[in-house]
Design an enzyme around this catalytic site. Structure first.
Site, PDB file in Angstrom:
ATOM      1  CD  GLU A 130      -2.992  -1.204   2.184  1.00  0.00           C
ATOM      2  OE1 GLU A 130      -2.760  -0.615   3.247  1.00  0.00           O
ATOM      3  OE2 GLU A 130      -4.053  -1.804   1.944  1.00  0.00           O
ATOM      4  CD  GLU A 289      -3.943  -6.483   2.819  1.00  0.00           C
ATOM      5  OE1 GLU A 289      -4.743  -6.002   3.651  1.00  0.00           O
ATOM      6  OE2 GLU A 289      -2.782  -6.082   2.675  1.00  0.00           O
TER       7      GLU A 289
HETATM    8  C1  GAL Z   1      -4.478  -3.282   4.924  1.00  0.00           C
HETATM    9  C2  GAL Z   1      -3.004  -3.564   5.182  1.00  0.00           C
HETATM   10  C3  GAL Z   1      -2.807  -4.819   6.034  1.00  0.00           C
HETATM   11  C4  GAL Z   1      -3.726  -4.796   7.223  1.00  0.00           C
HETATM   12  C5  GAL Z   1      -5.149  -4.605   6.765  1.00  0.00           C
HETATM   13  C6  GAL Z   1      -6.151  -4.565   7.895  1.00  0.00           C
HETATM   14  O1  GAL Z   1      -4.706  -2.008   4.470  1.00  0.00           O
HETATM   15  O2  GAL Z   1      -2.308  -3.741   3.969  1.00  0.00           O
HETATM   16  O3  GAL Z   1      -1.451  -4.892   6.424  1.00  0.00           O
HETATM   17  O4  GAL Z   1      -3.368  -3.784   8.094  1.00  0.00           O
HETATM   18  O5  GAL Z   1      -5.258  -3.374   6.075  1.00  0.00           O
HETATM   19  O6  GAL Z   1      -7.462  -4.399   7.438  1.00  0.00           O
END
Ligand code: GAL
Length: 664
Positions: A130, A289
């Protein structure tokens, strides 16, 4: 702890997971002190995953900087806009110019690549995490090294200060620069400077990312790269980043169960799936994710209700994702994400609802042969442009409250989602050639060459839609002279004399012409924005009902070549958008994903290739819905059987159907 890792191996196999992203924030574990590299633990992990048949995206660790590095080399820590260097805190907040950060990172990235790039389990690089990042501190770095790089970037762009001052209009309030070194702050009143700074930050980030890619590509240069992009964040011009990675990925965290039905969140998520799919020309992407249950940062961290996990995973695939990855595998025992959702909870075993949800989703994804690699081929695109977003945001006036550019783009996208019409989200630099309908909400900044390309699109038979607040400034954020909407004036066949804006309480009536061919009916409400315009060739389809411009055009159409150009002069209510866009899709003969009329809260989208089409029908409500397909050529992908013409879709249910016909 070895017993946890042994349990992980067992649980991962049981969960059906077949790919992971590894080592995302592991710098301090790889290099606990300067030059002391420890890869033994990673060797062991990679072998264990490989034994289990799990493929690996290996991450570069730049997202989190070790304490020793931050203390020894303070310059790697970001400086905020007030000039204060940040303490070692949070993550993502490194200086992307710092030579020492780049040097240390190159060393570790090189070692990772040398050691693992050829490993059969490693299938790609997850570059950083990110970029621009989620941080409570500085989202950009304002250190002297960054400003020096900014000055160099400006010299390249403008050659001399005279050109720069003219472009930035910096003589206004006596702000012009007489030496490059004076550019050592960002002045919010010099809009051209603000936008150039953001362009520079994107360029710097790309430069940083390319240095990372260059390091890992010293070995196995063909190993694909990605970097994970973020939902609504507008800090970087993601479309520019996209050009430099092999495939797109993004992190999807919709706030499911915030409302009684899930449509709002489903539509938000669909928008970003569509957007991230589109920024690299519509090729498949990866949802890198997602949470298998809840997150720890929503205001209210609700668990996913039964059925939601499978449905949200299917939604990602439906919009073009090649898979479903989770953050996080196992809940971290302490620190900031100890209550974030994970496949394995602190309970440490498989007997949880979340784990069973993940197993179910793994099994489901395993049955989707024939879908990976296929794409969505929309006839419609909605334009969202990062530079336009920055320009609207930095402008003072014509309305300072509720500018809502991104929300407005989403409102327009929503109409297509509601109608199950596949749609791309592209920026003004993308090719328009494959579309038939192009919707350009609030195209405030019209960059060089864009008006000409839009004209060609219309001349060749495309339908274009513009709205209020369009064609005001060029790419330097200087107002177009001679009448708005500047270079769009001839195309729209009108002159906007005034960009009026309304108080929140000042709604205005919009009255369609009788017997208009878009089937607009009744009166609609306008709020916030209302352009006052004169026709120069366009025809009127609706007029204002109130104020001193009552009776004047509020919706117009101009014919250009074989195409049509609409101008929606005011920010109208949802009923208007619904009627207007269903009128337009009917007129342009743009078909939805399914010929069948779907009940409210149920939506469909398509993926396919030259031989086969898949349709995904998804029920984002908590009640079952009756579906009548009208036609019955479809086969149910999950059962392998012929799909019945009529069936019930349970609450949060879905169906994936296929037939042998190319996606059109
Ligand atoms: C994302 C991040 C992850 C984790 C996740 C939690 O934005 O890349 O490392 O923190 O959020 O929702």
């Amino acid at each position: 702890m070895p017993e946890i890792l042994a349990a992980d191996d067992h649980l991962m196999k049981l969960s059906g997971i077949n790919a992971v992203s590894l080592g995302i924030f592991a710098w301090a574990a790889y290099e606990p002190s300067e030059g002391n590299y420890q890869f033994g633990w990673l060797d062991e992990r990679i072998e264990a995953l490989h034994r289990n048949g799990i493929q690996i995206f290996l991450a570069t660790p730049s997202g989190g900087k070790p304490a020793w590095l931050a203390r020894k080399y303070p310059e790697i820590r970001r400086v905020n806009a007030e000039g204060r260097r940040e303490p070692q805190q949070e993550r993502h907040n490194f200086c992307y110019t710092s030579p020492i950060y780049r040097e240390k990172l190159r060393a570790i990235n090189t070692k990772l690549a040398k050691r693992y790039a050829a490993h059969p389990a490693v299938i790609g690089w997850h570059i950083s995490n990110e970029y621009s990042g989620i941080t409570r501190g500085a989202t950009e770095c304002y250190c002297p090294q960054c400003f020096k790089a900014f000055q160099d970037w400006l010299k390249q762009r403008y050659t001399d200060l005279e050109t720069l001052n003219r472009t930035w209009w910096s003589r206004f309030w006596s702000k012009h620069f007489t030496a490059w070194e004076q550019i050592e702050f960002i002045d919010a009143d010099i809009h051209g400077m603000v936008i150039d700074w953001k362009r520079f930050v994107t360029a710097r980030t790309i430069d940083f990312m390319l240095a990372e890619i260059d390091a890992v590509h010293q070995y196995e240069p063909k190993l694909p790269t990605t970097t994970n992009l973020m939902g609504d964040f507008q800090l970087l011009d993601n479309a520019k980043l996209a050009a430099h990675v092999d495939f797109i990925s993004w992190d999807a965290y919709p706030t499911w169960h915030k409302d009684s039905d899930e449509s709002e969140q489903a539509c938000w998520t669909a928008f970003h799936h569509d957007r991230y799919r589109s920024i690299k020309g519509g090729q498949p992407f990866l949802m890198l994710e997602s949470t298998p249950s809840g997150t720890n940062w929503w205001p209210v961290c609700r668990s996913k209700r039964p059925g939601m996990h499978a449905l949200s995973s299917v939604q990602a695939i439906a919009h073009g994702s090649e898979g479903v990855l989770y953050f996080q595998w196992r809940q971290s025992r302490g620190s900031s994400e100890k209550f974030h959702g994970a496949v394995v909870s602190h309970a440490g075993h498989e007997n949880t609802r979340t784990f069973r949800d993940v197993q179910e989703t793994s099994a489901l994804l395993g049955k989707l042969d024939g879908i990976p690699g296929t794409s969505v081929k929309p006839d419609v695109a909605v334009l969202y442009d990062a530079e336009n977003a920055w320009a609207i945001e930095s402008a003072q006036g014509p309305r300072n409250r509720d500018k809502n550019y991104l929300e407005t783009v989403r409102e327009h996208h929503r109409q297509f989602w509601l109608q199950s019409v596949p749609v791309d989200i592209i920026d003004s630099e993308a090719s328009f050639a494959s579309y038939r309908l192009l919707v350009c909400p609030m195209l405030y900044m019209v960059k060089k060459g864009v008006a000409e390309r839009l004209r060609t699109f219309a001349e060749q038979g495309g339908t274009l839609v513009f709205t209020y607040l369009s064609g005001l400034v060029d790419e330097s954020d200087l107002c177009f002279l001679g009448g708005f909407p500047g270079p769009l004036r001839e195309l729209c066949g009108l002159w906007v004399e005034e960009n009026d804006t309304l108080w929140d309480h000042g709604a205005m009536r919009i009255c369609p012409e009788e017997a208009n061919d878009l089937e607009l009916s009744g009166t609609y409400q306008a709020r916030h924005y209302a352009d006052i315009l004169h026709l120069e060739g366009a025809e009127t389809l609706a007029t204002y009902g109130d104020d001193f411009y009552a009776g004047q055009p509020a919706l117009t159409r101009n014919r250009i070549g074989k195409g049509e150009v609409y101008y929606v002069a005011s920010r109208n209510d949802e009923r208007f958008l619904a009627d207007f866009f269903s009128g337009l899709t009917a007129r342009a003969a743009i078909s939805p994903a399914l010929a069948a009329k779907l009940p409210t809260g149920v939506t469909a989208t398509l993926r396919g290739d030259g031989n086969t089409t898949h349709v995904f029908i998804m029920n984002f409500t908590h009640v079952s819905k009756k579906i009548d397909l009208v036609e019955t050529t479809w086969k149910d992908v999950l059962t392998g059987e012929h799909a019945p013409q009529a069936f019930e879709l349970p609450p949060l249910g879905y169906k994936i159907l296929t037939h042998h016909a190319p996606i059109s």
